[in-house]
Scaffold this motif. Structure first.
Motif, short mmCIF file in Angstrom:
data_model
loop_
_atom_site.label_atom_id
_atom_site.label_comp_id
_atom_site.label_asym_id
_atom_site.label_seq_id
_atom_site.Cartn_x
_atom_site.Cartn_y
_atom_site.Cartn_z
N GLU A 150 0.95 -0.93 -0.28
CA GLU A 150 0.12 -0.35 -0.49
C GLU A 150 0.67 1.08 -0.04
O GLU A 150 0.41 2.23 -0.76
N ARG A 151 2.31 0.99 0.47
CA ARG A 151 2.71 2.01 0.62
C ARG A 151 3.99 2.75 -1.01
O ARG A 151 3.64 3.57 -0.93
N GLU A 190 2.26 1.58 -4.21
CA GLU A 190 1.09 1.81 -4.65
C GLU A 190 0.79 3.59 -4.59
O GLU A 190 0.48 4.80 -5.18
N SER A 191 0.94 4.06 -2.76
CA SER A 191 0.68 5.38 -2.88
C SER A 191 1.09 5.59 -3.27
O SER A 191 1.58 7.02 -3.99
N GLU A 192 3.04 5.74 -3.54
CA GLU A 192 4.26 6.50 -4.41
C GLU A 192 4.18 6.56 -5.91
O GLU A 192 3.85 7.51 -6.58
N ARG A 235 1.09 9.13 -6.58
CA ARG A 235 1.79 10.24 -6.06
C ARG A 235 2.83 11.01 -7.08
O ARG A 235 2.61 12.01 -7.97
N ARG A 287 -9.94 0.82 -1.49
CA ARG A 287 -9.99 1.44 -2.88
C ARG A 287 -11.59 1.24 -3.21
O ARG A 287 -11.46 1.01 -4.47
N HIS A 341 -9.31 9.91 0.06
CA HIS A 341 -7.74 9.03 1.13
C HIS A 341 -6.55 10.75 0.63
O HIS A 341 -6.77 10.84 -0.76
N ASP A 364 -3.78 9.80 0.17
CA ASP A 364 -3.14 8.84 -0.92
C ASP A 364 -3.82 9.24 -2.56
O ASP A 364 -2.64 9.66 -3.75
N THR A 365 -4.70 9.44 -2.17
CA THR A 365 -5.78 9.42 -4.44
C THR A 365 -6.06 11.22 -4.46
O THR A 365 -6.47 11.37 -5.34
N THR A 383 -4.62 13.89 -6.69
CA THR A 383 -4.56 13.41 -8.27
C THR A 383 -5.82 14.06 -9.03
O THR A 383 -6.67 14.59 -7.82
#
Length: 295
Positions: free
Chosen positions: A69-70, A72-74, A77, A136, A265, A267-268, A271
Protein backbone atom coordinates in the motif's frame (compact mmCIF):
# COMPACT_ATOMS: atom_id res chain seq x y z
CA UNK A 1 8.95 -8.69 -6.99
CA UNK A 2 6.64 -8.37 -9.99
CA UNK A 3 4.41 -5.30 -9.47
CA UNK A 4 1.57 -6.85 -11.51
CA UNK A 5 1.47 -9.71 -9.02
CA UNK A 6 1.61 -7.29 -6.11
CA UNK A 7 -1.32 -5.38 -7.61
CA UNK A 8 -3.33 -8.60 -7.82
CA UNK A 9 -2.41 -9.43 -4.22
CA UNK A 10 -3.67 -5.98 -3.15
CA UNK A 11 -7.07 -6.57 -4.76
CA UNK A 12 -7.39 -10.00 -3.13
CA UNK A 13 -6.51 -8.50 0.24
CA UNK A 14 -9.06 -5.69 -0.18
CA UNK A 15 -11.93 -7.75 -1.53
CA UNK A 16 -11.35 -10.78 0.70
CA UNK A 17 -11.87 -13.18 -2.19
CA UNK A 18 -10.24 -14.19 -5.44
CA UNK A 19 -13.45 -13.87 -7.46
CA UNK A 20 -14.05 -10.33 -6.16
CA UNK A 21 -10.48 -9.34 -7.06
CA UNK A 22 -10.93 -10.79 -10.54
CA UNK A 23 -14.05 -8.70 -11.11
CA UNK A 24 -12.30 -5.52 -9.96
CA UNK A 25 -9.28 -6.23 -12.17
CA UNK A 26 -11.45 -7.46 -15.07
CA UNK A 27 -9.50 -10.68 -15.51
CA UNK A 28 -10.33 -14.35 -15.15
CA UNK A 29 -10.40 -15.64 -11.56
CA UNK A 30 -8.03 -18.46 -12.56
CA UNK A 31 -5.49 -15.81 -13.61
CA UNK A 32 -5.75 -14.15 -10.21
CA UNK A 33 -5.27 -17.46 -8.42
CA UNK A 34 -2.32 -18.39 -10.62
CA UNK A 35 -0.55 -15.04 -10.18
CA UNK A 36 -1.12 -15.13 -6.43
CA UNK A 37 0.42 -18.58 -6.24
CA UNK A 38 3.38 -17.39 -8.33
CA UNK A 39 3.93 -14.47 -5.94
CA UNK A 40 3.93 -16.84 -2.96
CA UNK A 41 6.47 -19.05 -4.73
CA UNK A 42 8.65 -16.01 -5.52
CA UNK A 43 8.66 -15.04 -1.84
CA UNK A 44 8.76 -18.62 -0.59
CA UNK A 45 5.98 -17.90 1.89
CA UNK A 46 2.20 -18.27 2.19
CA UNK A 47 0.43 -14.92 1.92
CA UNK A 48 -3.24 -15.88 1.73
CA UNK A 49 -5.31 -18.61 3.32
CA UNK A 50 -7.91 -19.65 0.74
CA UNK A 51 -11.25 -21.17 1.72
CA UNK A 52 -14.54 -21.79 -0.04
CA UNK A 53 -16.02 -18.67 1.58
CA UNK A 54 -13.17 -16.26 0.88
CA UNK A 55 -9.54 -15.43 1.55
CA UNK A 56 -7.72 -14.12 4.63
CA UNK A 57 -4.18 -12.83 5.02
CA UNK A 58 -1.49 -14.71 6.89
CA UNK A 59 0.97 -12.73 9.08
CA UNK A 60 3.29 -12.57 6.08
CA UNK A 61 0.41 -11.33 3.94
CA UNK A 62 -0.39 -8.56 6.43
CA UNK A 63 3.24 -7.47 6.40
CA UNK A 64 3.28 -7.38 2.59
CA UNK A 65 -0.04 -5.51 2.50
CA UNK A 66 1.41 -2.56 4.44
CA UNK A 67 4.47 -2.36 2.20
CA UNK A 68 2.40 -2.77 -0.99
CA UNK A 69 0.00 0.00 0.00
CA UNK A 70 2.90 2.36 0.68
CA UNK A 71 4.38 1.55 -2.73
CA UNK A 72 1.01 2.05 -4.40
CA UNK A 73 0.67 5.43 -2.72
CA UNK A 74 4.03 6.52 -4.12
CA UNK A 75 3.06 5.40 -7.63
CA UNK A 76 -0.16 7.41 -7.37
CA UNK A 77 1.67 10.52 -6.19
CA UNK A 78 4.25 10.29 -8.97
CA UNK A 79 1.53 9.70 -11.56
CA UNK A 80 -0.33 12.77 -10.31
CA UNK A 81 2.83 14.86 -10.68
CA UNK A 82 3.28 13.74 -14.31
CA UNK A 83 -0.19 14.90 -15.34
CA UNK A 84 -0.45 17.97 -13.10
CA UNK A 85 0.53 20.30 -15.92
CA UNK A 86 -2.18 19.01 -18.26
CA UNK A 87 -5.58 20.67 -18.42
CA UNK A 88 -7.22 17.44 -19.53
CA UNK A 89 -8.76 15.17 -16.92
CA UNK A 90 -8.39 11.47 -17.63
CA UNK A 91 -9.22 8.24 -15.84
CA UNK A 92 -11.92 6.94 -13.55
CA UNK A 93 -13.26 8.42 -10.33
CA UNK A 94 -15.76 6.44 -8.27
CA UNK A 95 -18.03 8.32 -5.88
CA UNK A 96 -19.91 6.45 -3.16
CA UNK A 97 -22.91 8.22 -1.67
CA UNK A 98 -26.11 7.62 0.32
CA UNK A 99 -28.89 6.73 -2.08
CA UNK A 100 -30.98 9.80 -1.22
CA UNK A 101 -28.27 12.34 -2.06
CA UNK A 102 -26.97 10.25 -4.94
CA UNK A 103 -30.28 9.80 -6.73
CA UNK A 104 -31.87 13.15 -5.99
CA UNK A 105 -28.88 15.47 -6.41
CA UNK A 106 -25.50 14.01 -7.34
CA UNK A 107 -26.61 12.08 -10.41
CA UNK A 108 -27.40 15.35 -12.20
CA UNK A 109 -24.29 17.22 -11.06
CA UNK A 110 -21.83 14.42 -11.75
CA UNK A 111 -23.33 13.48 -15.12
CA UNK A 112 -23.00 17.12 -16.21
CA UNK A 113 -19.37 17.20 -15.05
CA UNK A 114 -18.62 13.99 -16.95
CA UNK A 115 -20.20 15.47 -20.09
CA UNK A 116 -17.91 18.50 -19.81
CA UNK A 117 -14.81 16.31 -19.37
CA UNK A 118 -14.88 13.57 -22.04
CA UNK A 119 -11.63 11.98 -20.86
CA UNK A 120 -13.03 11.44 -17.39
CA UNK A 121 -15.18 8.48 -16.41
CA UNK A 122 -17.22 9.11 -13.27
CA UNK A 123 -18.84 6.19 -11.48
CA UNK A 124 -21.59 7.09 -9.01
CA UNK A 125 -22.64 4.38 -6.55
CA UNK A 126 -25.78 5.71 -4.78
CA UNK A 127 -26.31 2.87 -2.34
CA UNK A 128 -27.61 2.49 1.25
CA UNK A 129 -24.28 1.27 2.60
CA UNK A 130 -20.82 2.42 3.68
CA UNK A 131 -17.78 2.42 1.39
CA UNK A 132 -14.17 1.67 2.35
CA UNK A 133 -11.58 4.10 1.02
CA UNK A 134 -8.78 1.90 2.34
CA UNK A 135 -10.03 -0.99 0.20
CA UNK A 136 -10.37 1.34 -2.80
CA UNK A 137 -14.12 0.70 -3.03
CA UNK A 138 -14.42 4.38 -3.96
CA UNK A 139 -12.17 7.39 -4.48
CA UNK A 140 -14.54 9.84 -2.79
CA UNK A 141 -17.31 9.02 -0.32
CA UNK A 142 -20.20 11.07 1.03
CA UNK A 143 -20.90 9.96 4.61
CA UNK A 144 -23.62 10.66 7.15
CA UNK A 145 -21.16 10.61 10.05
CA UNK A 146 -17.70 12.14 10.25
CA UNK A 147 -15.10 9.33 10.44
CA UNK A 148 -13.42 9.11 13.83
CA UNK A 149 -10.54 6.88 12.74
CA UNK A 150 -8.02 6.75 9.93
CA UNK A 151 -5.96 9.38 8.13
CA UNK A 152 -8.71 10.73 5.91
CA UNK A 153 -9.50 14.11 4.39
CA UNK A 154 -12.92 15.20 5.68
CA UNK A 155 -14.95 18.17 4.50
CA UNK A 156 -18.40 19.08 5.79
CA UNK A 157 -20.70 19.64 2.83
CA UNK A 158 -23.95 20.77 4.38
CA UNK A 159 -26.63 20.10 6.94
CA UNK A 160 -29.95 18.87 5.59
CA UNK A 161 -33.42 18.44 6.99
CA UNK A 162 -36.14 15.80 6.84
CA UNK A 163 -39.81 15.99 7.70
CA UNK A 164 -42.99 13.94 7.76
CA UNK A 165 -44.78 13.87 4.39
CA UNK A 166 -47.96 12.56 2.86
CA UNK A 167 -49.43 12.75 -0.65
CA UNK A 168 -52.36 15.07 -1.39
CA UNK A 169 -54.69 12.21 -2.26
CA UNK A 170 -53.84 10.31 0.88
CA UNK A 171 -54.21 13.34 3.17
CA UNK A 172 -57.69 14.10 1.80
CA UNK A 173 -59.08 10.66 2.57
CA UNK A 174 -57.10 9.70 5.70
CA UNK A 175 -57.65 10.61 9.33
CA UNK A 176 -56.36 14.07 10.35
CA UNK A 177 -52.70 14.21 11.33
CA UNK A 178 -51.90 17.33 13.31
CA UNK A 179 -50.18 15.75 16.33
CA UNK A 180 -47.76 12.79 16.69
CA UNK A 181 -50.44 10.85 18.60
CA UNK A 182 -52.52 10.79 15.39
CA UNK A 183 -49.87 8.57 13.77
CA UNK A 184 -51.58 5.57 15.34
CA UNK A 185 -54.19 5.85 12.54
CA UNK A 186 -51.59 5.83 9.75
CA UNK A 187 -49.06 3.52 8.16
CA UNK A 188 -45.55 4.87 8.81
CA UNK A 189 -43.13 4.34 5.92
CA UNK A 190 -39.56 4.21 7.19
CA UNK A 191 -36.16 2.44 7.18
CA UNK A 192 -35.46 -1.17 8.12
CA UNK A 193 -33.77 -0.81 11.50
CA UNK A 194 -31.72 -4.01 11.21
CA UNK A 195 -29.91 -2.91 8.05
CA UNK A 196 -29.53 0.81 8.79
CA UNK A 197 -25.83 1.51 8.21
CA UNK A 198 -25.62 4.69 10.31
CA UNK A 199 -27.16 5.98 13.56
CA UNK A 200 -28.07 9.10 11.57
CA UNK A 201 -30.79 7.07 9.85
CA UNK A 202 -32.73 6.69 13.09
CA UNK A 203 -35.56 9.12 12.39
CA UNK A 204 -38.60 7.13 13.39
CA UNK A 205 -37.70 6.35 17.02
CA UNK A 206 -39.22 9.64 18.15
CA UNK A 207 -42.55 8.57 16.70
CA UNK A 208 -42.30 4.93 17.75
CA UNK A 209 -44.64 5.17 20.73
CA UNK A 210 -47.37 6.55 18.49
CA UNK A 211 -47.15 4.12 15.56
CA UNK A 212 -48.90 0.78 15.27
CA UNK A 213 -48.33 -0.01 11.59
CA UNK A 214 -45.08 0.28 9.64
CA UNK A 215 -43.83 -0.37 6.15
CA UNK A 216 -40.04 -0.57 6.19
CA UNK A 217 -37.94 -0.07 3.08
CA UNK A 218 -34.14 -0.04 2.77
CA UNK A 219 -33.93 2.68 0.11
CA UNK A 220 -34.82 6.36 0.13
CA UNK A 221 -36.30 6.15 -3.36
CA UNK A 222 -38.55 3.29 -2.27
CA UNK A 223 -39.82 5.27 0.69
CA UNK A 224 -40.51 8.32 -1.47
CA UNK A 225 -42.42 6.26 -4.02
CA UNK A 226 -44.49 4.53 -1.33
CA UNK A 227 -45.51 7.90 0.10
CA UNK A 228 -46.24 9.32 -3.36
CA UNK A 229 -48.44 6.31 -4.10
CA UNK A 230 -50.59 7.22 -1.10
CA UNK A 231 -49.95 4.17 1.06
CA UNK A 232 -49.07 6.13 4.20
CA UNK A 233 -46.83 8.86 5.57
CA UNK A 234 -43.04 8.88 5.77
CA UNK A 235 -40.04 10.87 6.99
CA UNK A 236 -38.45 12.13 3.78
CA UNK A 237 -35.51 14.32 2.81
CA UNK A 238 -36.90 17.81 2.22
CA UNK A 239 -34.79 18.33 -0.90
CA UNK A 240 -36.13 15.10 -2.40
CA UNK A 241 -39.78 15.79 -1.47
CA UNK A 242 -39.53 19.27 -3.03
CA UNK A 243 -39.41 17.61 -6.45
CA UNK A 244 -42.99 16.38 -6.11
CA UNK A 245 -45.76 18.98 -5.81
CA UNK A 246 -48.22 16.34 -4.60
CA UNK A 247 -46.27 15.83 -1.36
CA UNK A 248 -47.25 17.87 1.71
CA UNK A 249 -45.15 18.40 4.83
CA UNK A 250 -46.99 17.38 8.00
CA UNK A 251 -46.23 18.18 11.66
CA UNK A 252 -44.01 21.16 10.75
CA UNK A 253 -42.77 21.45 14.34
CA UNK A 254 -41.17 18.01 14.06
CA UNK A 255 -38.08 18.21 11.86
CA UNK A 256 -34.84 16.22 11.71
CA UNK A 257 -31.43 17.69 10.89
CA UNK A 258 -28.49 15.62 9.68
CA UNK A 259 -25.17 16.32 7.92
CA UNK A 260 -23.25 15.20 4.85
CA UNK A 261 -19.46 14.78 4.96
CA UNK A 262 -17.19 14.41 1.94
CA UNK A 263 -14.29 12.05 2.60
CA UNK A 264 -11.28 11.13 0.48
CA UNK A 265 -8.01 9.29 1.01
CA UNK A 266 -4.75 11.29 1.20
CA UNK A 267 -3.06 8.80 -1.14
CA UNK A 268 -5.39 9.69 -4.03
CA UNK A 269 -6.83 13.07 -3.06
CA UNK A 270 -4.14 15.06 -4.89
CA UNK A 271 -4.54 13.28 -8.22
CA UNK A 272 -6.02 15.82 -10.67
CA UNK A 273 -9.12 13.80 -11.51
CA UNK A 274 -10.02 13.13 -7.87
CA UNK A 275 -9.24 16.70 -6.83
CA UNK A 276 -11.41 18.07 -9.65
CA UNK A 277 -14.41 15.89 -8.80
CA UNK A 278 -13.98 16.64 -5.10
CA UNK A 279 -13.95 20.38 -5.82
CA UNK A 280 -17.01 20.10 -8.08
CA UNK A 281 -18.97 18.24 -5.39
CA UNK A 282 -18.14 20.78 -2.70
CA UNK A 283 -19.02 23.72 -4.95
CA UNK A 284 -22.27 22.21 -6.25
CA UNK A 285 -23.64 21.27 -2.85
CA UNK A 286 -22.66 24.49 -1.11
CA UNK A 287 -24.26 26.55 -3.87
CA UNK A 288 -27.48 24.59 -3.38
CA UNK A 289 -27.36 24.65 0.44
CA UNK A 290 -30.69 26.50 0.76
CA UNK A 291 -32.45 23.58 -0.94
CA UNK A 292 -31.16 21.14 1.66
CA UNK A 293 -32.58 22.99 4.65
CA UNK A 294 -36.20 23.74 5.53
CA UNK A 295 -36.56 26.02 8.54
Amino acid sequence: MDWDRIRIFLEVARSGQILGAAKRLKVNHATVARQLTALEEDLNTKLVTRTTTGSSLTPAGLALLGAAERAESEFLRVGAAFVEASDRLDGTVRVGAPDGLGNYFLVDKLAAFAADNPGLKIQLAPLPRTFSLAKREADIVVMLDRPEEGKLICTKLTDYTLGLYGADGYIKKASPLTHPEHLSDHLLITYIDDIAYSPALDYASGFEMHTKRRFECGSVMGQVEAVRAGHGVGILHDYAAARYPELRRLLPDHSFTRSYWLVSHPDTHETPRVKAVHRHLVTSIRRARKYFLVR
